[in-house]
Design a protein around this motif. Structure first.
Motif, PDB file in Angstrom:
ATOM      1  N   UNK A  94       0.832  -1.201   0.000  1.00  0.00           N
ATOM      2  CA  UNK A  94       0.000   0.000   0.000  1.00  0.00           C
ATOM      3  C   UNK A  94       0.870   1.257   0.000  1.00  0.00           C
ATOM      4  N   UNK A  95       1.907   1.255   0.840  1.00  0.00           N
ATOM      5  CA  UNK A  95       2.787   2.427   0.911  1.00  0.00           C
ATOM      6  C   UNK A  95       3.596   2.596  -0.375  1.00  0.00           C
ATOM      7  N   UNK A  96       4.106   1.479  -0.909  1.00  0.00           N
ATOM      8  CA  UNK A  96       4.886   1.577  -2.137  1.00  0.00           C
ATOM      9  C   UNK A  96       4.005   2.022  -3.300  1.00  0.00           C
ATOM     10  N   UNK A  97       2.759   1.551  -3.333  1.00  0.00           N
ATOM     11  CA  UNK A  97       1.850   1.999  -4.400  1.00  0.00           C
ATOM     12  C   UNK A  97       1.565   3.484  -4.284  1.00  0.00           C
ATOM     13  N   UNK A  98       1.530   4.013  -3.067  1.00  0.00           N
ATOM     14  CA  UNK A  98       1.342   5.452  -2.871  1.00  0.00           C
ATOM     15  C   UNK A  98       2.529   6.227  -3.455  1.00  0.00           C
ATOM     16  N   UNK A  99       3.737   5.686  -3.264  1.00  0.00           N
ATOM     17  CA  UNK A  99       4.930   6.340  -3.800  1.00  0.00           C
ATOM     18  C   UNK A  99       4.888   6.351  -5.325  1.00  0.00           C
ATOM     19  N   UNK A 100       4.587   5.219  -5.915  1.00  0.00           N
ATOM     20  CA  UNK A 100       4.493   5.160  -7.377  1.00  0.00           C
ATOM     21  C   UNK A 100       3.412   6.096  -7.898  1.00  0.00           C
ATOM     22  N   UNK A 101       2.260   6.087  -7.257  1.00  0.00           N
ATOM     23  CA  UNK A 101       1.156   6.936  -7.716  1.00  0.00           C
ATOM     24  C   UNK A 101       1.511   8.407  -7.599  1.00  0.00           C
TER      25      UNK A 101
ATOM     26  N   UNK B  53      -0.708   2.687  -9.407  1.00  0.00           N
ATOM     27  CA  UNK B  53      -0.893   1.262  -9.149  1.00  0.00           C
ATOM     28  C   UNK B  53      -1.767   1.089  -7.914  1.00  0.00           C
ATOM     29  N   UNK B  54      -2.623   0.081  -7.939  1.00  0.00           N
ATOM     30  CA  UNK B  54      -3.210  -0.393  -6.709  1.00  0.00           C
ATOM     31  C   UNK B  54      -2.204  -1.275  -6.004  1.00  0.00           C
ATOM     32  N   UNK B  55      -2.367  -1.490  -4.706  1.00  0.00           N
ATOM     33  CA  UNK B  55      -1.378  -2.248  -3.937  1.00  0.00           C
ATOM     34  C   UNK B  55      -1.200  -3.665  -4.476  1.00  0.00           C
ATOM     35  N   UNK B  56      -2.293  -4.374  -4.706  1.00  0.00           N
ATOM     36  CA  UNK B  56      -2.196  -5.748  -5.182  1.00  0.00           C
ATOM     37  C   UNK B  56      -1.715  -5.787  -6.636  1.00  0.00           C
ATOM     38  N   UNK B  57      -2.141  -4.845  -7.433  1.00  0.00           N
ATOM     39  CA  UNK B  57      -1.673  -4.752  -8.812  1.00  0.00           C
ATOM     40  C   UNK B  57      -0.156  -4.567  -8.841  1.00  0.00           C
TER      41      UNK B  57
ATOM     42  N   UNK C 144       8.307   2.396 -15.840  1.00  0.00           N
ATOM     43  CA  UNK C 144       8.259   2.404 -17.297  1.00  0.00           C
ATOM     44  C   UNK C 144       6.976   1.773 -17.828  1.00  0.00           C
ATOM     45  N   UNK C 145       6.461   0.761 -17.122  1.00  0.00           N
ATOM     46  CA  UNK C 145       5.220   0.123 -17.574  1.00  0.00           C
ATOM     47  C   UNK C 145       4.037   1.082 -17.529  1.00  0.00           C
ATOM     48  N   UNK C 146       4.143   2.107 -16.705  1.00  0.00           N
ATOM     49  CA  UNK C 146       3.095   3.125 -16.625  1.00  0.00           C
ATOM     50  C   UNK C 146       3.481   4.372 -17.413  1.00  0.00           C
ATOM     51  N   UNK C 147       4.509   4.220 -18.287  1.00  0.00           N
ATOM     52  CA  UNK C 147       4.948   5.318 -19.156  1.00  0.00           C
ATOM     53  C   UNK C 147       5.460   6.520 -18.358  1.00  0.00           C
TER      54      UNK C 147
END
Length: 251
Positions: free
Chosen positions: A27-34, A40-44, A81-84
């Protein structure tokens, strides 16, 4: 007795616990990416990470795929990169370091580690680290524990693309520092990775059993049928690192 002392890191010099599956981590790492534009969602994110990790291992595996070791910092970059979203080397490195910090529950060195390393350095011995690990996880942790200055050389598997017990990994260390295996000893807590790997290149070894050691190691060492396989030259079965000094230095 020996001129060169080669240590494993986790479970040998340092005790560590991590949990890379806890939901709050992703969840925290997905927040950083977002926050950086890579939504990203956490599970995604967790599924994508494991998929790319597997792909990288297969890509670099070659003939020794079982002992291939991908650089996970590259995987963290690939997720952007997968999210451009562009990602430079520093951003990927900091993402990896953050991931490790959030997944790490504790890290400490075992009693007697610094005393032995100081003794070896004082006697002019060569001291090296050969670790199955990730560069951007492990080099900062070695630094955090204050151990970096003790080593004449540090070899991390993700930097080499292969891991113990691969003879390639051992041989690269020996070649890089011009070490004679007959004058060297491997100290580690894993029979397969450390002891068998060292024996395959002609090195003596010391096995220390700790909480991080594979559960089957004790059974294998007490099994008569194990006698046909590579055995450690020395053993410390109670996890007491301080005993290594007496076995290898005579006091």
């Amino acid at each position: 007795m020996y001129r060169n002392y080669i240590f494993d890191f986790y479970g040998t010099l340092a005790d560590i616990r991590t949990d890379e599956e806890k939901p709050c981590l992703w969840e925290k790492i997905s927040e950083i990416y977002s926050a950086m534009g890579a939504r990203y969602g956490a599970e995604e994110l967790r599924r994508a990470f494991r998929r790319l990790e597997r792909q990288e291992r297969e890509r670099i595996g070659g003939e020794d795929g079982e002992n291939a070791e991908p650089d996970l910092t590259k995987v963290f970059a690939m997720l952007y990169h997968e999210k451009k979203v562009s990602c430079d080397a520093m951003q990927a490195k900091m993402t990896a370091i953050t991931f490790r910090a959030l997944s790490r529950e504790y890290l400490r060195i075992y009693d007697g580690v610094e005393e032995l390393l100081e003794k070896l350095r004082g006697q002019g011995k060569g001291v090296y680290l050969l670790s199955n690990a990730q560069t951007d996880f492990t080099r900062p942790e070695i630094e955090m524990l204050g151990l970096t200055p003790y080593f004449d050389g540090i070899f991390i598997s993700s930097e080499q693309g292969c891991k113990k017990p691969s003879t390639v990994f051992f041989e690269r260390l020996l070649k890089r520092f011009d070490l004679n295996p007959a004058e060297s000893v491997m100290i580690g807590n894993d029979l397969s990775a450390d002891i068998a790997g060292a024996g395959a290149v002609g090195m003596d070894s010391l096995y220390i059993h700790t909480d991080i050691s594979p559960e089957e190691d004790v059974k294998l060492l007490s099994d008569d049928s194990f006698s046909g396989r590579i055995l450690p030259t020395y053993r410390v079965m109670d996890g007491d690192f301080r005993k290594i000094k007496g076995l290898l230095l005579g006091g």
